[in-house]
Design a protein around this motif. Structure first.
Motif, PDB file in Angstrom:
ATOM      1  N   LEU A 204      47.171  45.012  30.351  1.00 38.49           N
ATOM      2  CA  LEU A 204      47.166  45.871  31.538  1.00 38.49           C
ATOM      3  C   LEU A 204      48.314  45.511  32.468  1.00 38.49           C
ATOM      4  CD1 LEU A 204      43.344  45.991  32.339  1.00 38.49           C
ATOM      5  CD2 LEU A 204      44.768  47.896  31.547  1.00 38.49           C
ATOM      6  N   GLY A 205      48.594  44.207  32.547  1.00 34.67           N
ATOM      7  CA  GLY A 205      49.680  43.762  33.408  1.00 34.67           C
ATOM      8  C   GLY A 205      51.021  44.308  32.985  1.00 34.67           C
ATOM      9  N   ARG A 206      51.249  44.417  31.680  1.00 35.90           N
ATOM     10  CA  ARG A 206      52.520  44.962  31.193  1.00 35.90           C
ATOM     11  C   ARG A 206      52.696  46.421  31.608  1.00 35.90           C
ATOM     12  NH1 ARG A 206      54.716  41.255  27.843  1.00 35.90           N
ATOM     13  NH2 ARG A 206      53.306  39.827  26.736  1.00 35.90           N
ATOM     14  N   LEU A 207      51.564  47.101  31.819  1.00 36.05           N
ATOM     15  CA  LEU A 207      51.609  48.505  32.237  1.00 36.05           C
ATOM     16  C   LEU A 207      51.579  48.646  33.759  1.00 36.05           C
ATOM     17  CD1 LEU A 207      49.015  49.909  29.670  1.00 36.05           C
ATOM     18  CD2 LEU A 207      51.505  50.105  29.544  1.00 36.05           C
ATOM     19  N   GLY A 208      51.515  47.504  34.445  1.00 37.40           N
ATOM     20  CA  GLY A 208      51.435  47.555  35.898  1.00 37.40           C
ATOM     21  C   GLY A 208      50.066  47.960  36.397  1.00 37.40           C
ATOM     22  N   LEU A 209      49.042  47.787  35.558  1.00 35.88           N
ATOM     23  CA  LEU A 209      47.694  48.233  35.903  1.00 35.88           C
ATOM     24  C   LEU A 209      46.730  47.080  36.191  1.00 35.88           C
ATOM     25  CD1 LEU A 209      47.268  51.071  33.242  1.00 35.88           C
ATOM     26  CD2 LEU A 209      47.911  51.300  35.652  1.00 35.88           C
ATOM     27  N   ALA A 210      47.218  45.853  36.143  1.00 37.28           N
ATOM     28  CA  ALA A 210      46.337  44.713  36.421  1.00 37.28           C
ATOM     29  C   ALA A 210      46.180  44.546  37.927  1.00 37.28           C
ATOM     30  CB  ALA A 210      46.902  43.440  35.804  1.00 37.28           C
ATOM     31  N   GLY A 211      45.047  44.036  38.320  1.00 40.87           N
ATOM     32  CA  GLY A 211      44.803  43.805  39.734  1.00 40.87           C
ATOM     33  C   GLY A 211      43.557  42.970  39.912  1.00 40.87           C
ATOM     34  N   PRO A 212      43.194  42.678  41.147  1.00 43.11           N
ATOM     35  CA  PRO A 212      41.997  41.875  41.403  1.00 43.11           C
ATOM     36  C   PRO A 212      40.750  42.536  40.832  1.00 43.11           C
ATOM     37  CG  PRO A 212      43.322  42.135  43.392  1.00 43.11           C
ATOM     38  CD  PRO A 212      43.881  43.080  42.383  1.00 43.11           C
ATOM     39  N   LEU A 213      39.850  41.706  40.319  1.00 44.46           N
ATOM     40  CA  LEU A 213      38.562  42.191  39.828  1.00 44.46           C
ATOM     41  C   LEU A 213      37.537  41.966  40.932  1.00 44.46           C
ATOM     42  CD1 LEU A 213      38.633  40.706  36.210  1.00 44.46           C
ATOM     43  CD2 LEU A 213      39.436  42.946  36.986  1.00 44.46           C
TER      44      LEU A 213
ATOM     45  N   VAL B 286      45.865  36.667  38.635  1.00 41.78           N
ATOM     46  CA  VAL B 286      46.413  37.975  38.286  1.00 41.78           C
ATOM     47  C   VAL B 286      47.813  38.151  38.874  1.00 41.78           C
ATOM     48  CG1 VAL B 286      46.122  40.460  38.583  1.00 41.78           C
ATOM     49  CG2 VAL B 286      44.154  39.042  38.036  1.00 41.78           C
ATOM     50  N   HIS B 287      48.006  37.688  40.105  1.00 42.49           N
ATOM     51  CA  HIS B 287      49.326  37.800  40.734  1.00 42.49           C
ATOM     52  C   HIS B 287      50.384  37.043  39.935  1.00 42.49           C
ATOM     53  CE1 HIS B 287      52.391  38.131  43.840  1.00 42.49           C
ATOM     54  NE2 HIS B 287      52.584  36.817  43.719  1.00 42.49           N
ATOM     55  N   GLU B 288      50.020  35.847  39.452  1.00 39.44           N
ATOM     56  CA  GLU B 288      50.973  35.057  38.671  1.00 39.44           C
ATOM     57  C   GLU B 288      51.319  35.751  37.357  1.00 39.44           C
ATOM     58  OE1 GLU B 288      53.673  32.227  37.670  1.00 39.44           O
ATOM     59  OE2 GLU B 288      52.629  32.416  39.605  1.00 39.44           O
ATOM     60  N   ILE B 289      50.318  36.362  36.731  1.00 32.59           N
ATOM     61  CA  ILE B 289      50.586  37.114  35.503  1.00 32.59           C
ATOM     62  C   ILE B 289      51.548  38.260  35.794  1.00 32.59           C
ATOM     63  CG2 ILE B 289      49.561  38.653  33.776  1.00 32.59           C
ATOM     64  CD1 ILE B 289      47.042  36.885  33.887  1.00 32.59           C
ATOM     65  N   GLY B 290      51.279  39.026  36.853  1.00 31.35           N
ATOM     66  CA  GLY B 290      52.157  40.132  37.214  1.00 31.35           C
ATOM     67  C   GLY B 290      53.541  39.670  37.575  1.00 31.35           C
TER      68      GLY B 290
ATOM     69  N   LEU C 197      55.495  38.884  34.528  1.00 29.07           N
ATOM     70  CA  LEU C 197      55.780  40.102  33.776  1.00 29.07           C
ATOM     71  C   LEU C 197      56.722  41.034  34.545  1.00 29.07           C
ATOM     72  CD1 LEU C 197      52.223  40.992  32.415  1.00 29.07           C
ATOM     73  CD2 LEU C 197      54.170  40.200  31.066  1.00 29.07           C
ATOM     74  N   GLY C 198      56.922  40.734  35.832  1.00 31.26           N
ATOM     75  CA  GLY C 198      57.741  41.603  36.664  1.00 31.26           C
ATOM     76  C   GLY C 198      57.055  42.926  36.954  1.00 31.26           C
ATOM     77  N   ARG C 199      55.721  42.877  37.099  1.00 32.05           N
ATOM     78  CA  ARG C 199      54.942  44.084  37.337  1.00 32.05           C
ATOM     79  C   ARG C 199      54.047  43.897  38.565  1.00 32.05           C
ATOM     80  NH1 ARG C 199      58.056  45.479  34.061  1.00 32.05           N
ATOM     81  NH2 ARG C 199      57.698  46.600  32.095  1.00 32.05           N
ATOM     82  N   PRO C 200      53.712  44.976  39.259  1.00 38.98           N
ATOM     83  CA  PRO C 200      52.824  44.871  40.416  1.00 38.98           C
ATOM     84  C   PRO C 200      51.386  44.588  39.995  1.00 38.98           C
ATOM     85  CG  PRO C 200      53.263  47.168  39.939  1.00 38.98           C
ATOM     86  CD  PRO C 200      54.165  46.367  39.022  1.00 38.98           C
ATOM     87  N   THR C 201      50.626  43.968  40.883  1.00 35.70           N
ATOM     88  CA  THR C 201      49.206  43.687  40.626  1.00 35.70           C
ATOM     89  C   THR C 201      48.394  44.095  41.845  1.00 35.70           C
ATOM     90  OG1 THR C 201      49.537  41.419  41.398  1.00 35.70           O
ATOM     91  CG2 THR C 201      49.653  41.795  39.027  1.00 35.70           C
ATOM     92  N   LEU C 202      48.566  45.338  42.240  1.00 32.13           N
ATOM     93  CA  LEU C 202      47.948  45.812  43.473  1.00 32.13           C
ATOM     94  C   LEU C 202      46.694  46.643  43.239  1.00 32.13           C
ATOM     95  CD1 LEU C 202      51.224  46.880  45.336  1.00 32.13           C
ATOM     96  CD2 LEU C 202      49.967  44.726  45.541  1.00 32.13           C
ATOM     97  N   LEU C 203      46.529  47.131  42.007  1.00 35.23           N
ATOM     98  CA  LEU C 203      45.434  48.057  41.725  1.00 35.23           C
ATOM     99  C   LEU C 203      44.149  47.291  41.450  1.00 35.23           C
ATOM    100  CD1 LEU C 203      44.967  51.134  41.353  1.00 35.23           C
ATOM    101  CD2 LEU C 203      45.276  50.762  38.903  1.00 35.23           C
ATOM    102  N   PRO C 204      43.194  47.304  42.373  1.00 35.55           N
ATOM    103  CA  PRO C 204      41.957  46.542  42.162  1.00 35.55           C
ATOM    104  C   PRO C 204      40.991  47.274  41.235  1.00 35.55           C
ATOM    105  CG  PRO C 204      41.838  47.668  44.253  1.00 35.55           C
ATOM    106  CD  PRO C 204      43.206  47.968  43.688  1.00 35.55           C
ATOM    107  N   ALA C 205      40.137  46.491  40.583  1.00 35.44           N
ATOM    108  CA  ALA C 205      39.055  47.069  39.774  1.00 35.44           C
ATOM    109  C   ALA C 205      37.768  46.895  40.574  1.00 35.44           C
ATOM    110  CB  ALA C 205      38.950  46.361  38.438  1.00 35.44           C
ATOM    111  N   PRO C 206      37.212  47.962  41.113  1.00 36.65           N
ATOM    112  CA  PRO C 206      36.008  47.841  41.939  1.00 36.65           C
ATOM    113  C   PRO C 206      34.841  47.249  41.156  1.00 36.65           C
ATOM    114  CG  PRO C 206      36.994  50.024  42.138  1.00 36.65           C
ATOM    115  CD  PRO C 206      37.675  49.346  40.990  1.00 36.65           C
TER     116      PRO C 206
END
Length: 298
Positions: free
Chosen positions: A181-190, A236-240, A243-252
């Motif tokens: 998910l991080g590679r797609l820029g879709l990782a974020g806080p759970l 998650v921030h470190e993974i992003g 990877l050079g990707r944002p990690t702003l999208l949270p998973a509710p």
């Protein structure tokens, strides 16, 4: 140190396979416990479901590392699968422990366990091997899992239980989907992202198990986690970042519960686990920082 004969259950799994390769590379004679007829001299047949393992097959073995058990996150937690999670651990451990016990004190037993012992949500409480157990399904499983080793301890065997945390492995385990998910820029806080995750690299997990194999004086529960559990959002921030990707999208939280069912409680929980016994017995990490550990999976 002279070569040893070490038997492993669960050797086809992520940790077991890596452990087997490590021990073989350093010159140990490694045998695998398999649930079928043996095909080579390096295999031993056992049947954990029916609790059968011929004690004679462990003759000459210096240590058994028991890692077999149904994957906690492999399937949705139906009542039937929860029973399999429990029985695969309790029955398998009882089977191994009974055979080890028949050899008195000659065989060292390192039995798999998990930080689930501490319960699904302990907030920011620092948890060591001296901390009391928590509540919930996995906590109950771990209690039964560890209790099954007692027959070996009672017979004089040296027994350690490796309470393993969240293992960072490339493309596998809890972190495989997160990196994808991080590679797609879709990782974020759970959920809130403030829950503590007791991470550890796969390499250090294996090295910790070897540390336990080699130190028979270490007995009882041992937390196999990194030097410092961190809030999930930092992981998650470190993974992003790497990877050079944002990690702003949270998973509710409600979305996770809809997808994962009861297992979401474990994902959203907080376990600030510290590896006190490893620290006290001279274990050193190869990936002692979050940055170093994340680099192994991205």
């Amino acid at each position: 140190m002279s070569a040893r004969r070490i038997a492993i259950t669960g050797a086809s799994g992520l940790i077991g396979g890596a452990l087997s390769a490590f021990l073989s590379a350093r010159g140990d004679d490694v045998l695998h416990l398999v649930r079928r007829e043996t095909r080579t001299a390096a295999e031993i047949t056992w049947d954990p479901v029916h609790r059968t393992l011929d004690p004679a097959s462990l003759e000459g073995i210096d240590a058994v590392v028991h890692l077999a058990g149904a994957g906690v996150a492999d399937k949705r937690w139906t009542p039937a699968y929860k029973q399999l999670i429990l029985s695969s651990r309790a029955d398998g451990t009882a089977t191994v422990a009974k055979s080890v016990a028949s050899h008195g004190s000659s065989i060292r037993l390192v039995s798999g366990s998990a930080v689930g012992f501490y319960g699904s949500d302990r907030g920011d409480e620092v948890l060591t091997e001296e901390s009391p157990g928590g509540e919930g399904f996995l906590a109950d499983v771990v209690r039964a899992w560890e209790a099954a080793t007692q027959v070996a301890s009672a017979a004089g065997a040296s027994v350690a239980m490796s309470r393993t945390g969240l293992v960072m492995a490339q493309g596998a385990g809890a972190f495989g989907p997160l990196v994808s998910l991080g590679r797609l820029g879709l990782a974020g806080p759970l959920g809130s992202g403030r829950q503590y995750w007791p991470w550890i690299s796969l390499d250090d997990t294996v090295r910790a198990l070897v540390h336990l194999v080699d130190h028979r004086d270490i007995t009882g529960p041992v937390n196999v986690v990194g030097p410092e559990a961190l809030p999930q959002r930092e992981v998650v921030h470190e993974i992003g970042s790497q990877l050079g990707r944002p990690t702003l999208l949270p998973a509710p939280a409600f979305a996770l519960r809809a997808v994962l069912g009861e297992f979401a409680t474990e994902v959203l929980g907080s376990q600030r686990v510290r590896a006190a016994v490893l620290e006290q017995t001279g274990f050193t990490y190869r990936h002692g920082t979050l940055s170093e550990a994340v680099a192994t999976i991205v």
